[in-house]
Design a protein around this motif. Sequence first.
Motif, mmCIF file in Angstrom:
data_model
loop_
_atom_site.group_PDB
_atom_site.id
_atom_site.type_symbol
_atom_site.label_atom_id
_atom_site.label_comp_id
_atom_site.label_asym_id
_atom_site.label_seq_id
_atom_site.Cartn_x
_atom_site.Cartn_y
_atom_site.Cartn_z
ATOM 1 N N ILE A 157 1.299 5.864 -2.429
ATOM 2 C CA ILE A 157 2.369 5.274 -1.611
ATOM 3 C C ILE A 157 1.852 4.980 -0.202
ATOM 4 N N ARG A 158 1.077 5.906 0.377
ATOM 5 C CA ARG A 158 0.482 5.662 1.704
ATOM 6 C C ARG A 158 -0.404 4.421 1.681
ATOM 7 N N ASN A 159 -1.227 4.308 0.633
ATOM 8 C CA ASN A 159 -2.110 3.138 0.511
ATOM 9 C C ASN A 159 -1.314 1.843 0.351
ATOM 10 N N LEU A 160 -0.249 1.888 -0.433
ATOM 11 C CA LEU A 160 0.595 0.699 -0.591
ATOM 12 C C LEU A 160 1.227 0.300 0.736
ATOM 13 N N ASN A 161 1.700 1.276 1.495
ATOM 14 C CA ASN A 161 2.280 0.986 2.812
ATOM 15 C C ASN A 161 1.239 0.371 3.745
ATOM 16 N N LYS A 162 0.021 0.910 3.718
ATOM 17 C CA LYS A 162 -1.051 0.382 4.556
ATOM 18 C C LYS A 162 -1.371 -1.055 4.150
ATOM 19 N N GLU A 163 -1.481 -1.293 2.854
ATOM 20 C CA GLU A 163 -1.746 -2.649 2.366
ATOM 21 C C GLU A 163 -0.639 -3.613 2.776
ATOM 22 N N ALA A 164 0.610 -3.177 2.682
ATOM 23 C CA ALA A 164 1.731 -4.034 3.077
ATOM 24 C C ALA A 164 1.660 -4.346 4.571
ATOM 25 N N ASP A 165 1.337 -3.337 5.386
ATOM 26 C CA ASP A 165 1.196 -3.565 6.825
ATOM 27 C C ASP A 165 0.054 -4.533 7.119
#
Length: 94
Positions: free
Chosen positions: A57-65
Amino acid sequence: MSSSRRSRQSSSSSRINDDQITDLISKLRQSIPEIRQNRRSNTVSASKVLQETCNYIRNLNKEADDLSDRLSQLLETIDPNSPQAAVIRSLITE
């Protein structure tokens, strides 16, 4: 009925049982690529599944940002009235 008694009743009715936890962990095992790719994914502990889920989830949030930042940069390079700019703005605001 006292408020503490009502509170205990409502919290016990909203508690999740062991079978539900097992089912949710199983669903997470199937959803997280790092675990799903592991041939022994059924032997991965629930703790590890939850850790990997948090990391994912952290990685997905980073990718989205990162994607949002790239879209913002792209928006600065094109005509603000173009159809492409409208599409980019709609993607950024979602």
